[in-house]
Design an enzyme around this catalytic site. Structure first.
Site, PDB file in Angstrom:
ATOM      1  N   CYS A  16      -9.062  -7.573   6.042  1.00  0.00           N
ATOM      2  CA  CYS A  16      -8.945  -6.123   5.973  1.00  0.00           C
ATOM      3  C   CYS A  16     -10.315  -5.495   6.200  1.00  0.00           C
ATOM      4  O   CYS A  16     -11.292  -5.872   5.538  1.00  0.00           O
ATOM      5  CB  CYS A  16      -8.388  -5.666   4.621  1.00  0.00           C
ATOM      6  SG  CYS A  16      -7.979  -3.905   4.569  1.00  0.00           S
ATOM      7  N   HIS A  55       0.832  -1.199   0.000  1.00  0.00           N
ATOM      8  CA  HIS A  55       0.000   0.000   0.000  1.00  0.00           C
ATOM      9  C   HIS A  55       0.868   1.252   0.000  1.00  0.00           C
ATOM     10  O   HIS A  55       2.101   1.171   0.039  1.00  0.00           O
ATOM     11  CB  HIS A  55      -0.961   0.007   1.188  1.00  0.00           C
ATOM     12  CG  HIS A  55      -0.309  -0.293   2.510  1.00  0.00           C
ATOM     13  ND1 HIS A  55      -0.127  -1.582   2.979  1.00  0.00           N
ATOM     14  CD2 HIS A  55       0.217   0.514   3.456  1.00  0.00           C
ATOM     15  CE1 HIS A  55       0.474  -1.550   4.156  1.00  0.00           C
ATOM     16  NE2 HIS A  55       0.694  -0.287   4.468  1.00  0.00           N
ATOM     17  N   TYR A  69      -3.394   3.633   2.202  1.00  0.00           N
ATOM     18  CA  TYR A  69      -4.455   3.171   1.298  1.00  0.00           C
ATOM     19  C   TYR A  69      -3.865   2.233   0.254  1.00  0.00           C
ATOM     20  O   TYR A  69      -2.685   2.343  -0.103  1.00  0.00           O
ATOM     21  CB  TYR A  69      -5.127   4.355   0.589  1.00  0.00           C
ATOM     22  CG  TYR A  69      -5.898   5.268   1.505  1.00  0.00           C
ATOM     23  CD1 TYR A  69      -7.220   4.985   1.858  1.00  0.00           C
ATOM     24  CD2 TYR A  69      -5.313   6.414   2.032  1.00  0.00           C
ATOM     25  CE1 TYR A  69      -7.929   5.819   2.715  1.00  0.00           C
ATOM     26  CE2 TYR A  69      -6.013   7.256   2.885  1.00  0.00           C
ATOM     27  CZ  TYR A  69      -7.322   6.950   3.223  1.00  0.00           C
ATOM     28  OH  TYR A  69      -8.016   7.780   4.066  1.00  0.00           O
ATOM     29  N   THR A  70      -4.714   1.351  -0.246  1.00  0.00           N
ATOM     30  CA  THR A  70      -4.309   0.449  -1.330  1.00  0.00           C
ATOM     31  C   THR A  70      -5.024   0.848  -2.608  1.00  0.00           C
ATOM     32  O   THR A  70      -6.262   0.873  -2.633  1.00  0.00           O
ATOM     33  CB  THR A  70      -4.669  -1.015  -1.002  1.00  0.00           C
ATOM     34  OG1 THR A  70      -4.036  -1.391   0.226  1.00  0.00           O
ATOM     35  CG2 THR A  70      -4.179  -1.942  -2.113  1.00  0.00           C
TER      36      THR A  70
END
Length: 335
Positions: A301, A119, A145-146
């Protein structure tokens, strides 16, 4: 002439993405579109019109090819040691509080340089209230964030982000206009996906926790032509049906590959709902996921309370206890 047309058709299909298997390295689309096709047309056309000019055409093709190869080399944008600014070029609203933000990279051939499963960090200088003193201070806020895009798509990267009332960076992103810039650094994270690293994945995602899962799933499906046999079962939990993000994308991936399966769970299901109801339970995990084994991995997640509950649920079923900070070799990995 028929052979020439056939070759051009194949090259064009690959360059424009119509081919089912997209090559990398020297056969990446930018080389095909800007080096091989123009050179092929020049040499083949010269040979057909006036063969005596063929040596000159070859020299010109080599010169143009060399220049284009240099100009279109993939360059990695990310720097793990410092933040860089990238401009917002497009914002696609998904719901009242969720959008896909597209940021451009320095050139059409530049890639983010993010390994699958890792990420990036986003940062912004924001006014933040100190919970102890209630004073508002200006400070740099950083969140991870990914992207939902990958290095397969050069020139930009996409972030799917839900704006929360208490989320400093997510609220800041919602205020950005096209042309505004965001500070980005990376890559970071312990997960790096490699083909066939396990026999089967069990994925549990809540809300925007779908983003790292989508990265891994897309990589697996792209690798099918090269022998990636990994199976994936995804439990995707949300509050209401309208909260299910990227549902059409997930359906398309399921239709494309029967070794990828999605199991939806809703807190507030509509009438005639045939998915899971309530919170994700150990029984749901047991029903959809493989039994604990060294060649399987559970990926989790979502919101912190959900992650905590899923750690306990997987441990109760015999999976290895999740560590506070996950490592690549862990049976239960939390993003």
């Amino acid at each position: 002439m028929t052979k020439i047309v056939e070759v051009l058709t194949v090259l064009t299909d690959v360059a424009t993405g119509k081919s089912t298997s997209k090559p990398t390295g020297p056969f990446a689309p930018q080389y095909i579109a800007f080096v091989y096709i123009p050179s092929f047309i020049l040499v083949a056309g010269t040979a057909a019109i006036k063969a005596s000019w063929l040596p000159v055409a070859i020299v010109v093709a080599l010169a143009l090819g060399g220049y284009q190869t240099f100009a279109n080399q993939e360059k990695k944008a990310l720097d793990p040691t410092k933040f860089q600014e990238f401009p917002l070029t497009e914002k696609t609203v998904i719901s009242h509080n969720t959008a896909i933000y597209r940021f451009s990279l320095p050139s059409p051939s530049t890639i983010l340089g993010l390994p699958i499963g890792q990420h990036i960090s986003l940062a912004a200088d924001l006014d933040v209230k100190d919970p102890k003193t209630e004073k508002v201070m200006r400070k740099e806020v950083v969140r991870s964030y990914t992207p939902i895009s990958s290095d397969w798509e050069p020139g930009h990267f996409d972030l799917l982000i839900k704006s929360y009332p208490t989320g400093n960076i997510s609220r800041h992103l919602a205020t950005l206009k096209v042309g505004d810039k965001m500070k980005v650094k990376g890559p970071k994270g312990a997960m790096v996906y490699t083909p066939n690293m396990v026999r089967r994945f069990g994925m549990i995602a809540g809300g925007t926790g779908i983003t790292p899962m989508l990265q891994v799933v897309k990589a697996i499906l792209r690798g099918r032509s090269k022998g990636d046999k990994t199976e994936v079962d995804l439990i995707f939990a949300n509050v209401d049906e309208k909260d299910i993000l990227l549902r059409d994308d997930l359906r398309a991936l399921e239709d494309e590959d029967n070794r990828f399966r999605v199991h939806y769970v809703l807190n507030n299901p509509p009438e005639k709902w045939n998915g899971g109801v309530g919170f994700v339970t150990a029984d749901m995990i047991k029903e959809h996921f493989p039994a604990p084994a060294q060649d399987i991995k559970i990926l989790i997640c979502g919101p912190p309370p959900m992650v905590s509950a899923m750690k306990k649920a997987t441990e109760s079923l015999g999976y290895d206890k999740a560590r506070p900070v996950s490592k690549l070799d862990d049976m239960v990995f939390c993003f």
